[in-house]
Design a protein around this motif. Sequence first.
Motif, PDB file in Angstrom:
ATOM      1  N   VAL A   1       0.830  -1.196   0.000  1.00  0.00           N
ATOM      2  CA  VAL A   1       0.000   0.000   0.000  1.00  0.00           C
ATOM      3  C   VAL A   1       0.868   1.250   0.000  1.00  0.00           C
ATOM      4  N   LEU A   2       0.292   2.331  -0.476  1.00  0.00           N
ATOM      5  CA  LEU A   2       0.918   3.637  -0.364  1.00  0.00           C
ATOM      6  C   LEU A   2       0.304   4.291   0.862  1.00  0.00           C
ATOM      7  N   VAL A   3       1.151   4.669   1.813  1.00  0.00           N
ATOM      8  CA  VAL A   3       0.659   5.100   3.120  1.00  0.00           C
ATOM      9  C   VAL A   3       1.493   6.260   3.654  1.00  0.00           C
ATOM     10  N   LEU A   4       0.875   7.065   4.485  1.00  0.00           N
ATOM     11  CA  LEU A   4       1.599   8.097   5.212  1.00  0.00           C
ATOM     12  C   LEU A   4       2.314   7.388   6.359  1.00  0.00           C
ATOM     13  N   TYR A   5       3.621   7.122   6.174  1.00  0.00           N
ATOM     14  CA  TYR A   5       4.396   6.310   7.113  1.00  0.00           C
ATOM     15  C   TYR A   5       5.101   7.214   8.119  1.00  0.00           C
ATOM     16  N   PRO A   6       4.904   6.981   9.417  1.00  0.00           N
ATOM     17  CA  PRO A   6       5.492   7.876  10.422  1.00  0.00           C
ATOM     18  C   PRO A   6       7.007   7.716  10.527  1.00  0.00           C
ATOM     19  N   HIS A   7       7.684   8.864  10.715  1.00  0.00           N
ATOM     20  CA  HIS A   7       9.108   8.842  11.017  1.00  0.00           C
ATOM     21  C   HIS A   7       9.291   8.430  12.480  1.00  0.00           C
ATOM     22  N   ALA A   8      10.511   8.135  12.854  1.00  0.00           N
ATOM     23  CA  ALA A   8      10.800   7.666  14.216  1.00  0.00           C
ATOM     24  C   ALA A   8      10.403   8.690  15.277  1.00  0.00           C
ATOM     25  N   ASP A   9      10.388   9.972  14.929  1.00  0.00           N
ATOM     26  CA  ASP A   9      10.017  10.993  15.911  1.00  0.00           C
ATOM     27  C   ASP A   9       8.506  11.046  16.171  1.00  0.00           C
ATOM     28  N   LEU A  10       7.727  10.330  15.373  1.00  0.00           N
ATOM     29  CA  LEU A  10       6.272  10.256  15.468  1.00  0.00           C
ATOM     30  C   LEU A  10       5.579  11.607  15.310  1.00  0.00           C
ATOM     31  N   ARG A  11       6.306  12.596  14.827  1.00  0.00           N
ATOM     32  CA  ARG A  11       5.735  13.925  14.587  1.00  0.00           C
ATOM     33  C   ARG A  11       5.620  14.231  13.102  1.00  0.00           C
ATOM     34  N   THR A  12       6.426  13.554  12.312  1.00  0.00           N
ATOM     35  CA  THR A  12       6.416  13.773  10.876  1.00  0.00           C
ATOM     36  C   THR A  12       6.219  12.439  10.185  1.00  0.00           C
ATOM     37  N   ALA A  13       5.886  12.510   8.915  1.00  0.00           N
ATOM     38  CA  ALA A  13       5.643  11.287   8.156  1.00  0.00           C
ATOM     39  C   ALA A  13       5.950  11.546   6.686  1.00  0.00           C
ATOM     40  N   LYS A  14       6.049  10.458   5.937  1.00  0.00           N
ATOM     41  CA  LYS A  14       6.338  10.532   4.515  1.00  0.00           C
ATOM     42  C   LYS A  14       5.453   9.517   3.810  1.00  0.00           C
ATOM     43  N   LYS A  15       4.903   9.907   2.668  1.00  0.00           N
ATOM     44  CA  LYS A  15       4.113   8.960   1.889  1.00  0.00           C
ATOM     45  C   LYS A  15       5.081   8.001   1.210  1.00  0.00           C
ATOM     46  N   ARG A  16       4.870   6.698   1.440  1.00  0.00           N
ATOM     47  CA  ARG A  16       5.785   5.683   0.912  1.00  0.00           C
ATOM     48  C   ARG A  16       5.063   4.353   0.813  1.00  0.00           C
ATOM     49  N   PRO A  17       5.633   3.409   0.071  1.00  0.00           N
ATOM     50  CA  PRO A  17       5.034   2.077   0.045  1.00  0.00           C
ATOM     51  C   PRO A  17       5.338   1.331   1.346  1.00  0.00           C
ATOM     52  N   ALA A  18       4.420   0.463   1.703  1.00  0.00           N
ATOM     53  CA  ALA A  18       4.584  -0.376   2.893  1.00  0.00           C
ATOM     54  C   ALA A  18       3.862  -1.691   2.643  1.00  0.00           C
TER      55      ALA A  18
END
Length: 114
Positions: free
Chosen positions: A9-26
Motif C-alpha cells: 500500500v501507499l501510506v503516510l508512514y510515520p518517522h521515528a520521531d512520530l511527529r512527521t511522516a512521509k508517503k511511501r510504500p509499505a
Amino acid sequence: MPCNRGDVVLVLYPHADLRTAKKRPALVVQSDNVVTDLPQRIVAMITSNLERTGPTRVLVRRDSPEGGAMGILTDSVIVADNLATVLDREIDKRIGRCPNMSAVDQALRTILEL
C-alpha cells in the motif's frame, strides 16, 4: 481503506520521531484473522535505500516477478525491523501484492525472536 496481509500500500508512514511522516510504500504484515475492531493495520516500511540489508530485511528487485506483482518502481527493501501501526484512513491506495511472504515471515521471526 480495506486491505489484507501481503498487500503493498501507499501510506503516510510515520518517522521515528512520530511527529512527521512521509508517503511511501509499505507491506501489510498484520494477520487477516485477528479482529481488533480498530481501524488500523500493522505495516512494514519499504525503502529504495539498498544499503539497508541484513537478516531482518528482504530485497525485492523491481524487474523480478515479485517486484512486478508488488508494484514497486525501483529495487527495494522490505524493512521488517521498522514496523508501524497506521490508521486505515492514512492508506492512500493498494499498489500491489507480495506473492510470497515466506522471506518476510522469516525476517519477522528474526526481529521478534519467534
